[in-house]
Design a protein around this motif. Structure first.
Motif, PDB file in Angstrom:
ATOM      1  N   GLY A 200      -2.120  18.817  -5.737  1.00  0.00           N
ATOM      2  CA  GLY A 200      -2.856  17.568  -5.841  1.00  0.00           C
ATOM      3  C   GLY A 200      -2.119  16.528  -6.664  1.00  0.00           C
ATOM      4  O   GLY A 200      -2.108  15.337  -6.313  1.00  0.00           O
ATOM      5  N   GLU A 201      -1.505  16.935  -7.754  1.00  0.00           N
ATOM      6  CA  GLU A 201      -0.740  16.003  -8.582  1.00  0.00           C
ATOM      7  C   GLU A 201       0.464  15.465  -7.813  1.00  0.00           C
ATOM      8  O   GLU A 201       0.757  14.271  -7.851  1.00  0.00           O
ATOM      9  CB  GLU A 201      -0.269  16.709  -9.861  1.00  0.00           C
ATOM     10  N   TRP A 202       1.159  16.355  -7.129  1.00  0.00           N
ATOM     11  CA  TRP A 202       2.351  15.941  -6.371  1.00  0.00           C
ATOM     12  C   TRP A 202       1.969  15.005  -5.229  1.00  0.00           C
ATOM     13  O   TRP A 202       2.631  13.994  -4.995  1.00  0.00           O
ATOM     14  CB  TRP A 202       3.054  17.179  -5.822  1.00  0.00           C
ATOM     15  N   ARG A 203       0.890  15.340  -4.536  1.00  0.00           N
ATOM     16  CA  ARG A 203       0.409  14.495  -3.427  1.00  0.00           C
ATOM     17  C   ARG A 203       0.082  13.090  -3.932  1.00  0.00           C
ATOM     18  O   ARG A 203       0.421  12.092  -3.297  1.00  0.00           O
ATOM     19  CB  ARG A 203      -0.820  15.142  -2.803  1.00  0.00           C
ATOM     20  N   GLN A 204      -0.567  12.994  -5.085  1.00  0.00           N
ATOM     21  CA  GLN A 204      -0.904  11.692  -5.656  1.00  0.00           C
ATOM     22  C   GLN A 204       0.348  10.911  -6.018  1.00  0.00           C
ATOM     23  O   GLN A 204       0.442   9.700  -5.763  1.00  0.00           O
ATOM     24  CB  GLN A 204      -1.775  11.873  -6.897  1.00  0.00           C
ATOM     25  N   GLN A 205       1.339  11.592  -6.615  1.00  0.00           N
ATOM     26  CA  GLN A 205       2.594  10.927  -6.961  1.00  0.00           C
ATOM     27  C   GLN A 205       3.286  10.385  -5.712  1.00  0.00           C
ATOM     28  O   GLN A 205       3.798   9.260  -5.701  1.00  0.00           O
ATOM     29  CB  GLN A 205       3.530  11.903  -7.673  1.00  0.00           C
ATOM     30  N   ALA A 206       3.321  11.182  -4.666  1.00  0.00           N
ATOM     31  CA  ALA A 206       3.971  10.759  -3.423  1.00  0.00           C
ATOM     32  C   ALA A 206       3.257   9.547  -2.828  1.00  0.00           C
ATOM     33  O   ALA A 206       3.897   8.614  -2.333  1.00  0.00           O
ATOM     34  CB  ALA A 206       3.996  11.914  -2.426  1.00  0.00           C
ATOM     35  N   CYS A 207       1.930   9.538  -2.873  1.00  0.00           N
ATOM     36  CA  CYS A 207       1.183   8.396  -2.351  1.00  0.00           C
ATOM     37  C   CYS A 207       1.405   7.160  -3.216  1.00  0.00           C
ATOM     38  O   CYS A 207       1.510   6.037  -2.691  1.00  0.00           O
ATOM     39  CB  CYS A 207      -0.308   8.736  -2.281  1.00  0.00           C
ATOM     40  N   LEU A 208       1.492   7.349  -4.517  1.00  0.00           N
ATOM     41  CA  LEU A 208       1.761   6.224  -5.417  1.00  0.00           C
ATOM     42  C   LEU A 208       3.141   5.629  -5.124  1.00  0.00           C
ATOM     43  O   LEU A 208       3.313   4.403  -5.071  1.00  0.00           O
ATOM     44  CB  LEU A 208       1.686   6.694  -6.866  1.00  0.00           C
ATOM     45  N   MET A 209       4.129   6.489  -4.926  1.00  0.00           N
ATOM     46  CA  MET A 209       5.472   6.019  -4.607  1.00  0.00           C
ATOM     47  C   MET A 209       5.496   5.255  -3.287  1.00  0.00           C
ATOM     48  O   MET A 209       6.232   4.279  -3.135  1.00  0.00           O
ATOM     49  CB  MET A 209       6.439   7.205  -4.544  1.00  0.00           C
ATOM     50  N   ALA A 210       4.682   5.677  -2.334  1.00  0.00           N
ATOM     51  CA  ALA A 210       4.615   4.967  -1.059  1.00  0.00           C
ATOM     52  C   ALA A 210       3.861   3.650  -1.197  1.00  0.00           C
ATOM     53  O   ALA A 210       4.132   2.692  -0.472  1.00  0.00           O
ATOM     54  CB  ALA A 210       3.934   5.855  -0.011  1.00  0.00           C
ATOM     55  N   ALA A 211       2.918   3.590  -2.132  1.00  0.00           N
ATOM     56  CA  ALA A 211       2.114   2.379  -2.314  1.00  0.00           C
ATOM     57  C   ALA A 211       2.934   1.241  -2.901  1.00  0.00           C
ATOM     58  O   ALA A 211       2.735   0.074  -2.535  1.00  0.00           O
ATOM     59  CB  ALA A 211       0.916   2.683  -3.215  1.00  0.00           C
ATOM     60  N   VAL A 212       3.832   1.553  -3.814  1.00  0.00           N
ATOM     61  CA  VAL A 212       4.571   0.510  -4.532  1.00  0.00           C
ATOM     62  C   VAL A 212       5.331  -0.419  -3.584  1.00  0.00           C
ATOM     63  O   VAL A 212       5.169  -1.639  -3.648  1.00  0.00           O
ATOM     64  CB  VAL A 212       5.498   1.138  -5.588  1.00  0.00           C
ATOM     65  N   PRO A 213       6.177   0.087  -2.678  1.00  0.00           N
ATOM     66  CA  PRO A 213       6.883  -0.841  -1.784  1.00  0.00           C
ATOM     67  C   PRO A 213       5.952  -1.604  -0.856  1.00  0.00           C
ATOM     68  O   PRO A 213       6.236  -2.753  -0.501  1.00  0.00           O
ATOM     69  CB  PRO A 213       7.837   0.064  -1.001  1.00  0.00           C
ATOM     70  N   ARG A 214       4.845  -0.996  -0.450  1.00  0.00           N
ATOM     71  CA  ARG A 214       3.891  -1.716   0.392  1.00  0.00           C
ATOM     72  C   ARG A 214       3.316  -2.921  -0.356  1.00  0.00           C
ATOM     73  O   ARG A 214       3.267  -4.037   0.177  1.00  0.00           O
ATOM     74  CB  ARG A 214       2.758  -0.776   0.818  1.00  0.00           C
ATOM     75  N   LEU A 215       2.873  -2.685  -1.582  1.00  0.00           N
ATOM     76  CA  LEU A 215       2.275  -3.761  -2.372  1.00  0.00           C
ATOM     77  C   LEU A 215       3.286  -4.866  -2.663  1.00  0.00           C
ATOM     78  O   LEU A 215       2.965  -6.050  -2.606  1.00  0.00           O
ATOM     79  CB  LEU A 215       1.716  -3.201  -3.681  1.00  0.00           C
ATOM     80  N   LEU A 216       4.526  -4.475  -2.968  1.00  0.00           N
ATOM     81  CA  LEU A 216       5.539  -5.463  -3.310  1.00  0.00           C
ATOM     82  C   LEU A 216       6.005  -6.256  -2.096  1.00  0.00           C
ATOM     83  O   LEU A 216       6.570  -7.339  -2.235  1.00  0.00           O
ATOM     84  CB  LEU A 216       6.734  -4.787  -3.987  1.00  0.00           C
ATOM     85  N   SER A 217       5.774  -5.721  -0.910  1.00  0.00           N
ATOM     86  CA  SER A 217       6.153  -6.451   0.303  1.00  0.00           C
ATOM     87  C   SER A 217       5.022  -7.341   0.805  1.00  0.00           C
ATOM     88  O   SER A 217       5.157  -7.997   1.844  1.00  0.00           O
ATOM     89  CB  SER A 217       6.571  -5.477   1.405  1.00  0.00           C
ATOM     90  N   GLY A 218       3.905  -7.358   0.074  1.00  0.00           N
ATOM     91  CA  GLY A 218       2.811  -8.251   0.420  1.00  0.00           C
ATOM     92  C   GLY A 218       1.626  -7.610   1.103  1.00  0.00           C
ATOM     93  O   GLY A 218       0.660  -8.294   1.449  1.00  0.00           O
ATOM     94  N   SER A 219       1.645  -6.301   1.312  1.00  0.00           N
ATOM     95  CA  SER A 219       0.509  -5.617   1.920  1.00  0.00           C
ATOM     96  C   SER A 219      -0.700  -5.707   0.984  1.00  0.00           C
ATOM     97  O   SER A 219      -0.567  -5.582  -0.232  1.00  0.00           O
ATOM     98  CB  SER A 219       0.853  -4.153   2.192  1.00  0.00           C
ATOM     99  N   SER A 220      -1.880  -5.897   1.541  1.00  0.00           N
ATOM    100  CA  SER A 220      -3.086  -5.995   0.726  1.00  0.00           C
ATOM    101  C   SER A 220      -3.453  -4.629   0.146  1.00  0.00           C
ATOM    102  O   SER A 220      -3.025  -3.579   0.655  1.00  0.00           O
ATOM    103  CB  SER A 220      -4.251  -6.516   1.562  1.00  0.00           C
TER     104      SER A 220
END
Length: 265
Positions: A200-220
């Motif tokens: 569960g911890e690893w899954r959350q980290q992986a999702c967080l890492m995927a979220a960062v570039p999405r947010l920085l590219s302008g995704s809501s």
């Protein structure tokens, strides 16, 4: 110094060698290592850093600390960098692992100024003081948990890499256990042994890492949350704030401000 090879100045007898470089989107610096410790700062864009230990995601206003001799590969996505190459005996951090470090406004400006330092700078002058202050600020810089360790077990590592390519918070350990032909209890034990984290911890980290570039590219926030399988934007935002200390919106705004050119009188 800008866009010059480290090999041209690595021999210089100074605690720090500072080099600025610009990279086209998608540039891949394949696996390599350095004699010196490296602090790699991306002033713009996003860096993905792979080592034998796992994967780091490095957003703007953050940098990655790479210990001397650490084998690494970097993918640059529209990045302008400042790199500090530090003699191991002068390194202010002693972790054997890579770290993503927060770059404060002061450290940001020091790194900007470092590009004007000659390789053989005057250690008793302004550049020498700048080098010392850089080392102090690197020592104090807090780290960000943007890391997903990779297991050594080949089958489990393959599943982890597939997940990193298409993460979802809905992925269940029972599904992974089935694919590995193990009981869920055995899988949970194996996963922690191999990564040092629960699934569960690893899954959350992986999702967080995927979220960062999405947010920085302008995704809501809403779109990012749904793409990663969260039930609601609120659930995603709560996780993000708990780990990184600020909301996804505040994080993206701070990164955008950091990339704005300074006002000139």
């Amino acid at each position: 110094m800008r866009n010059i090879p480290l090999t041209d100045v690595d021999h210089v007898v100074r605690p720090i060698v500072a080099i600025g470089a610009d990279y086209r989107p998608g540039t891949l610096l394949d696996f390599h290592s350095h004699r010196r410790t490296q602090f790699l700062y991306g002033m713009t864009g996003l860096m993905e850093v792979d080592t034998d230990d796992g994967t780091w995601m490095v957003p703007p206003y953050s940098g990655v600390w790479l210990p001397a001799g650490k084998r690494h590969r970097v993918r640059m996505n529209g990045v302008s960098t400042r790199s500090l190459y530090i003699e191991p005996v002068a390194a202010p951090r002693h972790s054997p692992s890579c770290e993503v470090l927060v770059v404060s406004p002061l450290l940001h400006h020091l790194l900007l100024a470092s590009a004007n330092m000659p390789a053989l700078y005057d250690e008793s002058g302004r550049d020498g003081a700048l080098a010392q202050l850089l080392l102090y600020e690197l020592q104090l810089a807090p780290s960000l948990p943007l890391f997903a360790p990779l297991p050594h077990d080949p089958q489990l590592a393959s599943l982890c890499r597939d997940f990193l390519a298409q993460p979802s918070i809905r992925s269940l350990p029972a599904e992974w256990a089935r694919q590995l032909h193990r009981s869920q209890r055995t899988f949970n034990r194996l996963f922690r042994q191999q990564t040092g984290m629960s699934f569960g911890e690893w899954r959350q980290q992986a999702c967080l890492m995927a979220a960062v570039p999405r947010l920085l590219s302008g995704s809501s926030v809403t779109r990012t949350a749904l793409e990663l399988g969260y039930d609601s934007p609120g659930a995603f935002s709560s996780m993000f704030r708990k780990v990184l200390g600020q909301s996804p919106t505040a994080f993206a705004r701070a990164a955008a401000r950091q990339e704005e050119p300074p006002n000139r009188c």
